[in-house]
Design a protein around this motif. Structure first.
Motif, PDB file in Angstrom:
ATOM      1  N   LEU A 124      -8.404 -11.647   4.270  1.00 41.82           N
ATOM      2  CA  LEU A 124      -8.014 -11.322   3.146  1.00 41.82           C
ATOM      3  C   LEU A 124      -6.619 -10.242   2.759  1.00 41.82           C
ATOM      4  O   LEU A 124      -6.168 -10.690   1.840  1.00 41.82           O
ATOM      5  N   VAL A 125      -6.722  -9.174   3.897  1.00 35.91           N
ATOM      6  CA  VAL A 125      -6.096  -8.372   4.338  1.00 35.91           C
ATOM      7  C   VAL A 125      -4.345  -8.577   3.959  1.00 35.91           C
ATOM      8  O   VAL A 125      -3.312  -8.641   3.732  1.00 35.91           O
TER       9      VAL A 125
ATOM     10  N   GLN B 114       0.336 -10.647   1.574  1.00 36.32           N
ATOM     11  CA  GLN B 114       1.179 -11.882   0.855  1.00 36.32           C
ATOM     12  C   GLN B 114       1.771 -11.897  -1.040  1.00 36.32           C
ATOM     13  O   GLN B 114       2.983 -12.429  -0.832  1.00 36.32           O
ATOM     14  N   GLN B 115       0.899 -12.345  -1.619  1.00 39.37           N
ATOM     15  CA  GLN B 115       0.719 -12.201  -3.076  1.00 39.37           C
ATOM     16  C   GLN B 115       0.961 -11.510  -3.911  1.00 39.37           C
ATOM     17  O   GLN B 115       1.732 -11.867  -5.170  1.00 39.37           O
TER      18      GLN B 115
ATOM     19  N   SER C 179       4.223  -8.254  -3.487  1.00 40.55           N
ATOM     20  CA  SER C 179       4.671  -7.581  -2.276  1.00 40.55           C
ATOM     21  C   SER C 179       4.814  -6.286  -3.099  1.00 40.55           C
ATOM     22  O   SER C 179       5.675  -5.646  -1.667  1.00 40.55           O
ATOM     23  N   GLY C 180       4.375  -4.910  -3.902  1.00 34.20           N
ATOM     24  CA  GLY C 180       4.408  -3.954  -4.102  1.00 34.20           C
ATOM     25  C   GLY C 180       3.320  -3.692  -4.132  1.00 34.20           C
ATOM     26  O   GLY C 180       2.627  -2.613  -4.946  1.00 34.20           O
ATOM     27  N   PHE C 181       2.057  -4.197  -3.381  1.00 33.22           N
ATOM     28  CA  PHE C 181       1.149  -3.936  -3.830  1.00 33.22           C
ATOM     29  C   PHE C 181       0.923  -2.535  -3.013  1.00 33.22           C
ATOM     30  O   PHE C 181       0.181  -1.577  -4.153  1.00 33.22           O
ATOM     31  N   PHE C 182       1.465  -2.559  -1.976  1.00 30.20           N
ATOM     32  CA  PHE C 182       1.052  -1.074  -1.430  1.00 30.20           C
ATOM     33  C   PHE C 182       1.462   0.423  -2.376  1.00 30.20           C
ATOM     34  O   PHE C 182       1.360   1.775  -2.014  1.00 30.20           O
ATOM     35  N   SER C 183       2.659   0.214  -3.066  1.00 29.11           N
ATOM     36  CA  SER C 183       3.657   0.726  -3.878  1.00 29.11           C
ATOM     37  C   SER C 183       2.520   1.292  -5.001  1.00 29.11           C
ATOM     38  O   SER C 183       2.885   2.678  -5.360  1.00 29.11           O
ATOM     39  N   ALA C 184       1.657   0.492  -5.849  1.00 30.89           N
ATOM     40  CA  ALA C 184       0.435   0.491  -6.360  1.00 30.89           C
ATOM     41  C   ALA C 184      -0.825   1.317  -6.666  1.00 30.89           C
ATOM     42  O   ALA C 184      -1.049   1.437  -6.967  1.00 30.89           O
TER      43      ALA C 184
END
Length: 478
Positions: free
Chosen positions: A422-423, A428-429, A431-436
């Protein structure tokens, strides 16, 4: 078995069925027949045991033959006495009569019958913890000056022996109720013995450890032979052909093809009931499916939080069966709210419960579409049901639901392969997941991001996750 780990819930048969099982067990049925046979002419010694002269008649009444007939008759009498099926009417004369408890076997409620059986079980368990003293009795030889047994010379600790048997039965119970265990299938005796002897961190067992396992197997072989007639277990004994010499014990099996010859044991439905009662009396939380059926939704969601999937579903189905579907859905949603550490897993269990309710619950889900904690869950549920006019979630709601879902999976499964997948998929889906993600106003945001950094195999992405977790903690502290 550790008392710090919650036991999986057991699925018990109905009490009426278990009571019938108890009445048909060889030992309790024999004890009842002896209790009905007992009368003014029945004589017992100072300890309440049948005098030796009466044992042949008792054995004949029970249809017992062979060398062990008198011993089995004596055991049945002891059970009758301990359970109150017979009582001593005159200690000085040594006379007995049927006891008050005898009426419970025919006129009592199922619970009353099971209480009598439980007492019988305790008698047999106490007997099973006593070593075979035949060799010591044979050693008494007045002609050589040996007139009594020196019990101090015995390598026998009664308390340790009882604890060992309790531990074995606890492990057998755990194997039986665990969804990953054999369930209704039998457990090989060597595996059960090894569970008590071989350290969990030991690779290849030493010869000394294997000898201890072999000794334990033979003790358990004797004990399970005693426990089968009371209905606790079904037991296939160790194949006597394996012992070439009567004085030698068989080595542990070296492959799976012959393991059944070394003894196979399984708990009966009655045995599961009896061991659960003993575990509860000893202070272990030993839940049973159906315990939560008459409790509120908060108790259901918290109680099933760490149940295995099949048990959680069975418990939820029983809970829903007693309620009107729409009212149940509203109660579940209300119980799923919260910002405490257990809330994400409650919401996951709520979502799973609502999937069992079906389309009837739709009005309850539409009522919480704008709820900050339940709106995302409601949209997912409505979409899965094929409902129309489902409003799209905001980006903030998507991220909040993602954090909540990962937090629930962490609480339910820890660092599992499913969570790792899941992580990886999330990173992967988006690209800016962690910045948000670090900005998400969820109590578990920092913990989730730290877990993602720990679980993701790509070092660069893992580093991004850890940086985001640091920012989230800084935001929470400000």
């Amino acid at each position: 078995m550790s008392d710090s780990s919650p036991l999986p819930p057991v699925r018990l048969h109905p009490e009426a069925e278990l009571a019938r099982d108890a009445l048909s067990t060889p030992l309790l049925s024999r004890a009842a027949r002896l209790a009905r046979w007992a009368g003014p002419d029945t004589r017992v010694d100072a300890g309440g045991e049948l005098v030796e002269e009466q044992l042949p008649a008792a054995a004949e009444l029970l249809g017992l033959t062979g060398d062990d007939a008198a011993a089995w008759a004596s055991e049945a009498w002891r059970v009758a006495l301990d359970t109150g099926l017979v009582e001593i009417t005159d200690e000085e004369a040594g006379t007995v009569a049927a006891g008050e408890e005898l009426g419970l076997l025919t006129g009592g409620a199922p619970h009353d019958v099971l209480a009598v059986w439980q007492t019988a079980l305790e008698t047999v368990l106490a007997d099973a913890s006593v070593p075979d003293l035949d060799d010591l009795v044979d050693a008494v030889n007045p002609e050589e000056g040996v007139t009594e047994i020196d019990f101090s010379s015995l390598d026998w600790d009664p308390e340790a022996e009882a604890e060992f048997l309790d531990g074995v039965l606890g492990n057998l119970y755990l194997l039986s109720v665990n969804e990953e265990g054999p369930g209704d299938g039998p457990v090989p005796l060597p595996a059960l013995a090894a569970s008590m002897i071989v350290p969990s961190d030991m690779g290849e067992p030493t010869n000394d450890v294997l000898e201890q396992v072999s000794d334990a197997m033979m003790r358990l072989d004797d004990q399970f032979r005693l426990l089968e007639p009371v209905g606790l277990v079904e037991y296939q004994p160790v194949d006597e052909a394996l012992m070439a010499d009567a004085d030698e014990e068989p080595a542990a099996p070296v492959d799976d093809t012959d393991v059944s010859r070394y003894g196979m044991v399984r708990l009966t439905p009655l045995g599961l009931y009896g061991l659960r009662a003993r575990l509860q009396e000893a202070g272990f939380p030993a839940p049973a499916v159906g315990d939560l059926a008459d409790k509120g939704a908060d108790a259901l969601l918290d109680g099933t939080a760490h149940f295995p999937p099949a048990a959680a579903q069975a418990e939820t189905e029983q809970w829903l069966a007693r309620r009107e579907p729409l009212a149940a859905a509203r109660e579940l949603l209300a119980a799923a709210r919260g910002g405490d550490a257990g809330a994400p897993l409650r919401r996951l269990r709520c979502q799973q419960a609502l999937s069992l309710v079906g389309a009837t619950a739709e009005p309850a889900l539409r009522e919480v579409l704008e709820d900050a904690e339940l709106g995302g869950l409601a949209r997912v549920w409505l979409s899965e049901q094929g409902a129309s006019d489902v409003p799209p979630p905001s980006e903030a709601m998507i991220f909040w639901l993602t954090v909540d879902t990962v937090a629930a999976q962490l609480a339910a499964e820890g660092n599992s392969d499913e969570l790792r997948a899941l992580v990886e998929g999330l990173a992967q889906q988006h690209s800016g997941f962690f910045s948000a993600a670090w900005r998400v106003d969820h109590p578990a945001t920092a913990d989730v991001l730290e877990a993602m950094g720990r679980l993701h195999p790509d070092k660069k992405i893992a580093k991004e996750a850890r940086k985001a977790a640091f920012k989230a903690r800084s935001q929470q502290g400000s």
